[in-house]
Write a protein that holds these residues in place. Structure first.
Motif, short mmCIF file in Angstrom:
data_model
loop_
_atom_site.label_atom_id
_atom_site.label_comp_id
_atom_site.label_asym_id
_atom_site.label_seq_id
_atom_site.Cartn_x
_atom_site.Cartn_y
_atom_site.Cartn_z
N ALA A 146 0.83 -1.20 0.00
CA ALA A 146 0.00 0.00 0.00
C ALA A 146 0.87 1.26 0.00
O ALA A 146 0.59 2.22 -0.73
CB ALA A 146 -0.94 0.00 1.20
N GLU A 147 1.93 1.26 0.80
CA GLU A 147 2.83 2.42 0.83
C GLU A 147 3.51 2.62 -0.51
O GLU A 147 3.63 3.75 -0.99
CB GLU A 147 3.87 2.24 1.94
N VAL A 148 3.94 1.53 -1.13
CA VAL A 148 4.57 1.62 -2.45
C VAL A 148 3.57 2.17 -3.46
O VAL A 148 3.90 3.06 -4.25
CB VAL A 148 5.13 0.25 -2.90
N ALA A 149 2.35 1.67 -3.43
CA ALA A 149 1.33 2.12 -4.39
C ALA A 149 1.04 3.61 -4.24
O ALA A 149 0.94 4.34 -5.24
CB ALA A 149 0.05 1.31 -4.21
N VAL A 150 0.92 4.08 -3.01
CA VAL A 150 0.65 5.51 -2.78
C VAL A 150 1.84 6.36 -3.25
O VAL A 150 1.66 7.40 -3.89
CB VAL A 150 0.33 5.78 -1.30
N ALA A 151 3.05 5.92 -2.93
CA ALA A 151 4.25 6.67 -3.35
C ALA A 151 4.35 6.72 -4.87
O ALA A 151 4.65 7.78 -5.45
CB ALA A 151 5.51 6.07 -2.75
N VAL A 152 4.13 5.59 -5.53
CA VAL A 152 4.18 5.55 -6.99
C VAL A 152 3.13 6.46 -7.58
O VAL A 152 3.39 7.24 -8.51
CB VAL A 152 4.04 4.10 -7.51
N GLY A 153 1.92 6.38 -7.06
CA GLY A 153 0.84 7.25 -7.55
C GLY A 153 1.20 8.71 -7.40
O GLY A 153 0.97 9.52 -8.30
N ASN A 154 1.81 9.06 -6.27
CA ASN A 154 2.21 10.44 -6.03
C ASN A 154 3.26 10.89 -7.03
O ASN A 154 3.14 11.97 -7.61
CB ASN A 154 2.74 10.56 -4.60
N VAL A 155 4.28 10.08 -7.23
CA VAL A 155 5.38 10.46 -8.12
C VAL A 155 4.93 10.51 -9.57
O VAL A 155 5.30 11.42 -10.32
CB VAL A 155 6.59 9.52 -7.92
N VAL A 156 4.12 9.54 -9.99
CA VAL A 156 3.66 9.50 -11.38
C VAL A 156 2.68 10.64 -11.66
O VAL A 156 2.74 11.28 -12.71
CB VAL A 156 3.03 8.13 -11.71
N ALA A 157 1.79 10.91 -10.71
CA ALA A 157 0.78 11.95 -10.93
C ALA A 157 1.36 13.36 -10.90
O ALA A 157 0.85 14.25 -11.58
CB ALA A 157 -0.32 11.82 -9.89
N TYR A 158 2.42 13.55 -10.12
CA TYR A 158 2.96 14.90 -9.98
C TYR A 158 4.33 14.98 -10.57
O TYR A 158 5.00 15.88 -10.62
CB TYR A 158 2.95 15.33 -8.52
#
Length: 158
Positions: A146-158
């Protein structure tokens, strides 16, 4: 090794499909195979949940050891001559940017109430090299999926 082969084959298939899909997109979209691999892998893993246990050993190998080797290869292809062709100030500027990101992003994440591991992942992804850095740091700090998914989403989206 035999137990890892199905997961390795699945990872190679997903990565190959993502590379093909990224290559077929318009260049001005600037979509690489990395976020597509993550999305395709997540979709495949959720589409056939019974296969997760069979694929787990090989996928774990690919998402740790193989990924780290890939990060080294990506870094190795950037030569000192290429960096210096941008001017000698490139090196201290890049070092300062990475240092500031690694030092401040976890503090900002903590003030926002995020778990320390998530702050570390976002710091690595933002400051170093995006999703690849998150994938390399996650096993070292024991990050959850879950932490990896949130971090990836953050980096990819921004």
């Amino acid at each position: 090794m035999r137990a890892k082969l199905p997961g390795i084959a699945a990872a190679v298939t997903v990565a190959g499909g993502a590379a093909g899909a990224a290559a077929s997109l318009p260049p001005e979209w600037h979509v690489s195979a990395i976020p597509l691999s993550i999305a395709f892998g997540a979709a495949a893993g959720n589409a056939v949940p019974k296969m997760r246990e069979v694929l787990k050993p090989g996928v774990k190998l690919c998402s740790s050891t193989v990924l780290r080797a890939g990060v080294v290869c990506v870094g190795a292809k950037l030569s000192a001559a290429q960096v210096l062709s941008l001017g000698w100030t490139t090196i201290p500027a890049a070092a300062a940017a990475v240092t500031v990101g690694i030092a401040t992003i976890p503090k900002i994440a903590s003030m926002a109430g995020l778990p320390p591991r998530l702050g570390a992942l976002i710091a690595a992804g933002t400051s170093v090299c995006g999703v690849t850095a998150i994938g390399a740091v996650a096993p070292a700090i024991g990050a959850t999926q879950a932490e990896v998914a949130v971090a990836v989403g953050n980096v990819v989206a921004y």
